[in-house]
Each structure stands twice: as C-alpha cells, then as structure tokens.
Scaffold this motif. Structure first.
Motif, short mmCIF file in Angstrom:
data_model
loop_
_atom_site.label_atom_id
_atom_site.label_comp_id
_atom_site.label_asym_id
_atom_site.label_seq_id
_atom_site.Cartn_x
_atom_site.Cartn_y
_atom_site.Cartn_z
N MET A 125 -82.72 -46.33 24.73
CA MET A 125 -82.80 -44.92 25.14
C MET A 125 -82.48 -44.02 23.96
O MET A 125 -81.45 -44.16 23.32
CB MET A 125 -81.81 -44.66 26.26
CG MET A 125 -81.94 -43.30 26.85
SD MET A 125 -80.80 -43.05 28.22
CE MET A 125 -79.26 -42.90 27.39
N GLY A 161 -79.59 -33.02 20.73
CA GLY A 161 -78.29 -32.81 20.10
C GLY A 161 -77.52 -34.10 20.03
O GLY A 161 -77.76 -35.03 20.77
N ASN A 162 -76.60 -34.19 19.13
CA ASN A 162 -75.73 -35.34 19.15
C ASN A 162 -74.35 -34.86 18.78
O ASN A 162 -74.18 -33.92 18.02
CB ASN A 162 -76.19 -36.41 18.19
CG ASN A 162 -75.87 -36.07 16.77
OD1 ASN A 162 -74.78 -36.34 16.30
ND2 ASN A 162 -76.79 -35.44 16.07
N GLY A 163 -73.39 -35.52 19.34
CA GLY A 163 -72.03 -35.09 19.07
C GLY A 163 -71.47 -35.82 17.87
O GLY A 163 -70.27 -35.81 17.66
N VAL A 164 -72.34 -36.48 17.09
CA VAL A 164 -71.88 -37.34 16.03
C VAL A 164 -71.02 -36.60 15.04
O VAL A 164 -69.87 -36.94 14.79
CB VAL A 164 -73.08 -37.91 15.27
CG1 VAL A 164 -72.57 -38.81 14.17
CG2 VAL A 164 -73.98 -38.66 16.20
N SER A 166 -76.68 -46.91 27.39
CA SER A 166 -76.57 -46.54 25.97
C SER A 166 -75.67 -45.33 25.79
O SER A 166 -74.97 -45.22 24.80
CB SER A 166 -77.95 -46.26 25.40
OG SER A 166 -78.75 -47.41 25.51
N SER A 167 -75.70 -44.43 26.78
CA SER A 167 -74.84 -43.25 26.69
C SER A 167 -73.38 -43.67 26.76
O SER A 167 -72.52 -43.08 26.09
CB SER A 167 -75.14 -42.27 27.81
OG SER A 167 -76.50 -41.95 27.81
N CYS A 227 -68.38 -44.90 20.99
CA CYS A 227 -68.46 -44.69 19.53
C CYS A 227 -68.02 -43.29 19.14
O CYS A 227 -67.79 -43.03 17.96
CB CYS A 227 -69.89 -44.79 19.05
SG CYS A 227 -70.56 -46.39 19.02
N GLY A 228 -68.04 -42.37 20.09
CA GLY A 228 -67.76 -40.97 19.74
C GLY A 228 -69.01 -40.24 19.28
O GLY A 228 -68.93 -39.25 18.56
N THR A 229 -70.18 -40.72 19.68
CA THR A 229 -71.42 -40.06 19.26
C THR A 229 -72.21 -39.57 20.47
O THR A 229 -73.42 -39.52 20.45
CB THR A 229 -72.30 -41.04 18.46
OG1 THR A 229 -72.64 -42.14 19.30
CG2 THR A 229 -71.59 -41.55 17.23
N LEU A 230 -71.51 -39.20 21.51
CA LEU A 230 -72.18 -38.77 22.74
C LEU A 230 -72.85 -37.41 22.53
O LEU A 230 -72.22 -36.49 22.03
CB LEU A 230 -71.14 -38.68 23.86
CG LEU A 230 -71.69 -38.54 25.28
CD1 LEU A 230 -72.42 -39.81 25.70
CD2 LEU A 230 -70.55 -38.24 26.26
N PRO A 231 -74.12 -37.31 22.91
CA PRO A 231 -74.78 -35.99 22.79
C PRO A 231 -74.01 -34.93 23.59
O PRO A 231 -73.40 -35.23 24.61
CB PRO A 231 -76.15 -36.23 23.43
CG PRO A 231 -76.39 -37.69 23.26
CD PRO A 231 -75.04 -38.35 23.34
N ARG A 232 -74.07 -33.71 23.09
CA ARG A 232 -73.28 -32.65 23.66
C ARG A 232 -73.61 -32.32 25.11
O ARG A 232 -72.80 -31.74 25.83
CB ARG A 232 -73.47 -31.38 22.84
CG ARG A 232 -72.30 -31.12 21.94
CD ARG A 232 -72.68 -30.20 20.80
NE ARG A 232 -72.19 -30.77 19.56
CZ ARG A 232 -70.96 -30.63 19.12
NH1 ARG A 232 -70.10 -29.91 19.80
NH2 ARG A 232 -70.57 -31.19 18.01
N PRO A 284 -66.00 -40.69 15.04
CA PRO A 284 -66.62 -42.02 15.07
C PRO A 284 -66.18 -42.91 13.91
O PRO A 284 -65.96 -44.11 14.11
CB PRO A 284 -68.12 -41.72 14.96
CG PRO A 284 -68.28 -40.30 15.29
CD PRO A 284 -66.98 -39.61 15.10
#
Lengths: 574, 219
Positions: free
Chosen positions: A1, A6-9, B45-46, B52-57, B77
C-alpha cells in the motif's frame, strides 16, 4: 500500500515553513508593486515628475497619438490569431498522428526547438524570408530572374502577417510539449484505441475522446501564449510592422523617450495594454464556450467521420513545414555567422571562416558573460526556492499556495510592460536599477514558474519509502535528504535548471528595464542590432542565444549520467 | 514483562475519525516472529508505518509503543531502532551495493578498513562475496532482496518489521529468501513483526498468527 501524499516521516522544519510565503512575496511583490507604479502615473500621479493630481490628461494624449487604435487592434489581432493558429496546428497534428512513429519523431525533433529563445527564432525567420534571405537566394535568378534583392516589404510586413507567422512557428512547439505532458496524464492511448474500435476515424475519434481532457489541462499555457502574443516586444521589433508598430513596441519607445512627460502617456498605454490582454482573454473564453457547445452536439451525434487521410496528411505537412522553417532559419543564421562574402543571389557563401567570431569577440564577450551570470544566479535561487517549497509540501502533507496556477501563471499572463515600468521606477528610487540584484530578481520572477512546473511532478512522485528506509536505518532527516533524495532527484533538478536558464537567456523586456542599459545581454544587443541589418553580427548574437540553452540541456542530460555512470538504475530508461 | 521485546499497548489507528485498526496490545519476544494477517488495504502497512514513526499525517494514532524497554512512541523514526523491509528492496540506485550497506552501518565503527571488513563479512555470509562494488541494478531479484536484509541488519535494529517482503519475488526465490530471512532473525534473536496476506509466509514464520479484521477497515 502506498501512503497518501503526505508523510509524517520528516518533521516540518521551521525554516521550510517560510519558503512558500517568501517565494510568493518574491514573485508577486514585483508584479503588484510594479503595476501600482504604472497605474498611478497613468492617472497623472507621479510626484517625482511633478504629477501631483489625479486626472485623465495622459489618456487624452495617448489617444491623440497617430495610429494608436491601429496599434492596439494589431496587437489584439496578432495575439488572437497566433494562439488560435498554433493551437489548431498542434491539435490537428496530434489528432492525426498520436500514437504513430511520426508522432514520436516529432517529439524528439521539437524538444530542442523549445529551448531556442523567441528572438533567435525571429531572426531565423527574418534571415529566411527577407528579400535577400535564403529562400529568394535559392530561387534566384533561375526562377525569379532577380539579380538584386527585390524591394519587397516582407520582414516588417504591414498587416503583421510575418510577425504572426514567426509567433506561430515558435509557440506551436511549446503547446505541443504541453500537450505531450497532458497526454501522459490522461490515459489518452487507451481512449484513442477505444474510439477506433468503436468505428471512429482517427482524427474524429481523437478530437472527441481525447481532446476535451487535453484542452482542460493545457488551458493555462494557452492563456500564457495569448497574453504573450498580445504584448510581445522582441519578436515584434524584429518581424513586426513599423507603421504603426504593435502597441507594446510603441510603449517601449515612449518609455525610453528622454522627454520625461512621455512617461505619463506610456503608463496610460501600459494600462491599456493590460486591458487589451483582458479583452483578448475574454474573447478567448467566449470562443471556448461556443466551441464547447458545438462540440457537445458533435460528440453526441455519433458521427464516425469520413475518410480523413487528406486531412491527416495536411496536418503533417503543416507541422513539418513549420518546424522546417525554424530549422532552415536557424541554419541560415549559423551559415551567416561563418560566412566570408555572400553575394545575392548565391545560395551559399563563397567560403567559411572563423573571422567573424574572432573579429567580434570583444563585442560578444560582455553580453555573453552577463547573460550567463544572470541566468545562473536566477536559476540557482529559483531551484533553492522550488526545492524548499516542494520539500515543505512533502513533509507537511499538504500542497501550498505556491503551486496554485494563479500564482505561477500571474507573471506569465499579465503583460510584462504593465508592471516592468513601475518596477523600474521603484528600482530607480531604491537606487538598484542597472545592478545585478535587481536584474536577477526580475529574471527570477519569470524563471521560477517554469522551474517549479518542470520540477514539481518528479519531486512529488519520488518514492518516499526510500526516505523511510533511510530513517529506519538510523540516518537523520538531513542526511537522508542530502545523501538519498537530492542525488536521486539530480536529473529532474538539473533539467528544471536548464529550462529556467533557457527562459532567462530569452528574456528581453525585463533585462531592458532592470538593466537600465548598463547590463547588455545577448538578446538586448541582438534586438538593438536588428535595425542595422548586419547579418553576420546578428547571426553571432542569435546563435549564441541558441547555443547557451542547448549547452545547459546537454549538461543536464549528460552530467547525472556521467556522475552515476556505473549505476544502471540512475540512467534514463526509454 | 519482557523488557527486551517489542511491545504495543492499546495502539489504535484512525483515519478521519474512523477506527482503522486496533486497539492492539501485543508483545513480541526475542527471536519470536508474530504474523499479522489481513486483506490488502486493511491498514497493515499503516500500522507498521505507525510503529516506525512514519505515519502519514492524515492518520492519527494513539497508544504506546516500546522497543527493548524504551518507550519510543514519541521518538523520531531514526531513533527508534526499528528496522523495516518493504515489498520492494528499495536499494538506493545511486549507490553501489557496498555503499548501500555502509549507509546503514553505524558511524561508531570509524576506521575505513573496519567498515569495509564488516561489509565484506556480511556479504560473504549471505553468499554475495565480492559484490560490494556492484551496481544494485545488475543484481537478480533474490540477490537484491538479500542485500536489503543485510542493510537493515547492519543498522543493528532492536526489532524488525516486515511489510510483505516476499510478495514480489517469484516462487522459487521466495521460498529461499524466506528461509534466509527467518534463519538470520533467529540467530540474532530479533523480535519480528510480519504483515502478509500469504498463508505460506505465516506457516514459514512458525509463530503466533493474529488475524486483523478487515471489517473495520477498507480504505
């Protein structure tokens, strides 16, 4: 997926948050400030020249200028005809040949043409069509009987036909490339196939199934072409009529008039110029809605079209001749720049020599250096801003207003002259006119939109999972950005830079106004020379203008390939 | 409580106010592989992105996550010490195989010689001796997958997340790579969370299988 845009990376960096507002101020600031600096004198208010009151005196004087309405009419007609004709040419060609080898051949042929500045193309056309130009040389004396160039007014033809011709062959490649980008985004291949399998003739099916979606995507570039055609100056000085000249050309003359009172009239004229563009755009919108209605009926009628072989070959013929004319014109310029003596009606010069280049080297040097330094600095700033804005968008997960069409296209649609005059006054007041920062800034206003448009798709499409992978390997966001993202995006970044550089090399009016005559560039020198008719010298200037963007594009193409020569995954895949 | 484990406490994912996944409370011990099964699009995957700390806002997450006894919920991350493998190997195309691995290797190993040795050693163990200067694009799918695993292991994670890492490989390669991955994980005693929709993956993992409900999902 795949994750949402956007990503919170990466945490939004606080300085990145300021990129979008800074960029917009740098772009819109000069336009708005410049336009008010034009508007006030147009109504008589210009304290520095003693104009303290608001009145319509300058408008009265403007309309008393001989032939002013003819000039305005000519400008409007030029822009409108040029836009309609080049759009028609491009649409007909795409409808007829999209998806064929011919089409792919044209794709490759046109890409380099796009980077040639307007003025250089105009000179090429002049070199070709003039009474002493290549075409008549090739036909004389055997077909025409001329031993001397005839006394025909071709280059500055009074109805503006040559001017329109030059603009059409220059704008058609631009619209074609915009169409190509749109084709890639609209699933056009399959729509075309479906229309064909439903029994539609190629052109008929393409126009009905594909064109409506394409047009809605290239609408803004079309508006930009229209606005440009109505207010063009450099091409009009080279190819346009002189009695009277198009409005914008006359305004530049008025601005440069030593009699400062003329500036009030010129300001009023610049506002009129803006009005002309507004009128042109509304006429275009009216035409659009008519075509939309007629087209709707046509699409719903279910007519499959008749045998369109003739129309298809006609479209191909028109497209090839328009490209051929440009290539022939540019080649004749190339030959002139190396020509020894070239008497009429000889088809070729008596010999080739480097003498023209060596003799004029000192003349070329300063404009060449100015063109390169201003171009490189404007492009560097534009890239910094564009990357900053895009990176903020990615990190924040939201588009900023910079990408909004209204912001990007504003400097391209508002006639340059309407705000450049006011901008120059402000620069003079700030004692910045004729200096490098002012020139670079004004170039940036026009360079940035192209850089941003060229870069944004690749930048947004970059797979963010690479940066997530990097972060999960323990690298800091900055390290991920510098070591992974920038290198992987090097090619689109350099291509965007080359696009911006090509734009900067071709900018005539902004250079003229911000440079205050102290910053000659290749294009301003060449246009100044055009009245003199020294083919060799003009050829040198125009050729350099053509070569510079080409060098930038070659660099953008080869450098990433060379830097990553051992990395197959970084090469261009076809 | 096992402090060396990857622990999720009441982790809930929401998208636009709607609960996508959770609340999940789960502890993955050392050397254990826990498989999360679910239809594609159910938010597996979310969930990994959240860990990981890379969740989309667009998503919001609640609950706490700890790794090796450290609460990592609020950490960026790069400080979580959680390695992840995706479906694609995502080797950086502008770097050689060796550079990809060096990118992951801790800078604490500072001598060039030492770094080079560690990379060679890892490659040799993976049956890829002498591959350090190779261009990733010239490797086969199976080789690339192995390099991707080596890369994540060299970064010395405290736990590993696998996001359907076998699904894009062809059948023969898939089985070999699966064994390769699980062998490495067990020797290193890493807590591992695997998300997949392939029963064979779950069987090969030989651990607990948790079924994610697809009813609550469907984005």
């Amino acid at each position: 997926m795949r994750a949402a845009p956007g990503n919170g990376v990466n945490p939004p960096l606080s300085f990145l948050r300021w990129m979008a507002p800074i960029t917009v101020c740098m772009l819109i600031g000069p336009v708005v400030a410049g336009f008010s600096g034009t508007l006030l004198p147009a109504f008589g208010f210009f304290p520095a020249l003693g104009g303290q009151t608001i009145d319509l005196e300058s408008w009265r004087q403007l309309f008393e200028l001989p032939g002013i309405s003819a000039s305005a009419r000519l400008s409007l007609l030029t822009g409108f005809t040029t836009t309609a004709a080049s759009l028609l040419l491009v649409t007909a060609f795409c409808a007829a040949w999209h998806g064929t080898d011919w089409f792919r051949f044209m794709e490759r042929l046109l890409a380099p043409l796009l980077s040639v500045p307007h003025a250089a193309v105009a000179f090429g056309i002049a070199f070709l069509l003039a009474p002493s130009g290549w075409i008549l040389r090739l036909l004389s004396p055997w077909a025409t009987g001329f031993a001397q160039p005839p006394d025909w007014l071709i280059v500055h033809e009074t109805h503006g036909l040559t001017l329109m011709f030059g603009l059409i062959v220059k704008e058609a490649p631009f619209l074609f490339v915009m169409t190509l980008a749109a084709l890639g985004q609209t699933d056009a291949e399959r729509s075309r196939t479906i229309a064909r399998t439903l029994g539609y003739r190629p052109m008929n099916g393409w126009l009905k199934a594909v064109f409506p979606r394409i047009y809605s995507q290239i609408r803004l570039p079309v508006f930009a072409v229209l606005a440009y055609g109505i207010s063009v100056v450099d091409v009009a000085i080279v190819l346009g009529p002189t009695t009277p000249a198009p409005l914008a050309v006359r305004l530049v003359t008025l601005f440069n008039d030593p009699g400062l009172q003329q500036r009030f009239i010129a300001s009023a004229g610049a506002v009129l110029q803006l009005g002309l563009v507004a009128l042109g755009l509304s006429m275009w919108l009216a035409l659009e809605s008519i075509i939309k209605r007629v087209g709707k009926v046509w699409i719903e009628s279910g007519h499959r079209g008749r045998n369109d072989a003739t129309a298809r070959y006609a479209a191909a013929g028109a497209a090839i001749s328009s490209v051929g004319v440009v290539f022939a014109g540019l080649s004749s310029m190339l030959i002139w720049s190396f020509a020894q003596s070239w008497r009429f009606p000889d088809a070729l010069p008596s010999g080739l020599t480097l003498a023209n280049w060596t003799r004029h080297f000192s003349t070329l040097q300063e404009p060449l250096i100015n063109t390169v330094t201003v171009g490189v600095s404007a492009v560097s700033i534009a890239l910094l801003l564009a990357i900053g804005v895009l990176e903020h968008e990615v990190r924040n997960g939201r588009r900023t207003f910079v990408g909004a069409a209204g912001v990007l296209y504003l400097p391209l649609v508002i006639p340059q002259i309407a705000f450049l005059f006011g901008a120059q006054i402000l620069l003079v007041m700030a004692q910045l006119d004729g200096r490098w920062p002012a020139l670079t800034w004004l170039h940036l206003v026009f360079v940035f939109p192209y850089v941003f448009l060229s870069l944004s798709d690749s930048y947004r499409a970059w797979d963010e999972r690479y940066s997530r992978t990097g972060l999960c390997l323990g690298a800091t966001p900055t390290r991920v950005f510098l070591r992974i993202k920038l290198p992987m995006l090097l090619r689109p970044i350099m291509t965007a830079g080359a696009v911006g550089f090509a734009v900067s090399v071709g900018l005539y009016l902004p250079t003229l106004f911000a440079g205050s005559g102290r910053y000659p560039t290749l294009v301003t020198e060449a246009v100044t020379l055009s009245a003199g008719g020294d083919y060799r010298l003009i050829g040198l200037f125009a050729l350099l203008q053509m070569v510079l963007p080409l060098v930038a594009f070659i660099l953008a193409f080869l450098a990433p390939g060379w830097l990553f020569r051992r990395r197959h995954g970084m090469q261009v895949t076809r | 409580m096992n402090s060396a484990a990857l622990q999720l406490h009441n982790v809930t994912l929401r998208l636009g106010g709607r609960v996508l996944i959770g609340p999940i409370t789960l502890s993955v011990g050392q050397g254990e592989v826990v498989t999360l099964m679910g239809e594609s699009g159910c938010g597996k995957s979310s969930l990994l992105a959240c860990l990981c700390g890379t969740l989309p806002r667009a998503f919001t997450a609640s609950g706490t996550i700890s790794n090796a006894g450290v609460d990592i919920t609020a950490l960026p991350p790069e400080s979580r010490r959680l390695g992840i493998l995706f479906q694609d190997d995502l080797l950086f195309p502008h770097m050689s195989v060796g550079q990809n691995l060096a990118f992951a290797l801790s800078p604490a190993i500072s001598s060039r010689q030492r770094r080079r040795e560690r990379i060679e050693q890892a490659l040799t163990e993976a049956g890829l001796a002498g591959f350090a200067d190779r261009d990733p694009a010239t490797l086969s799918g199976g080789q690339r997958a192995r390099v991707a695993l080596l890369r994540v292991l060299l970064s010395e994670p405290r736990a590993l997340l696998l996001d359907e890492p076998f699904s894009k490989l062809d059948l023969a390669t898939r089985q070999r790579f699966r064994e390769f991955v699980f062998d490495h994980l067990r020797t290193r005693n890493l807590p591992t969370l695997l998300v997949t929709h392939d029963q064979a993956d779950a069987a090969a993992a030989r651990g607990r299988v948790i079924q994610l409900q697809s009813g609550a999902a469907g984005n």
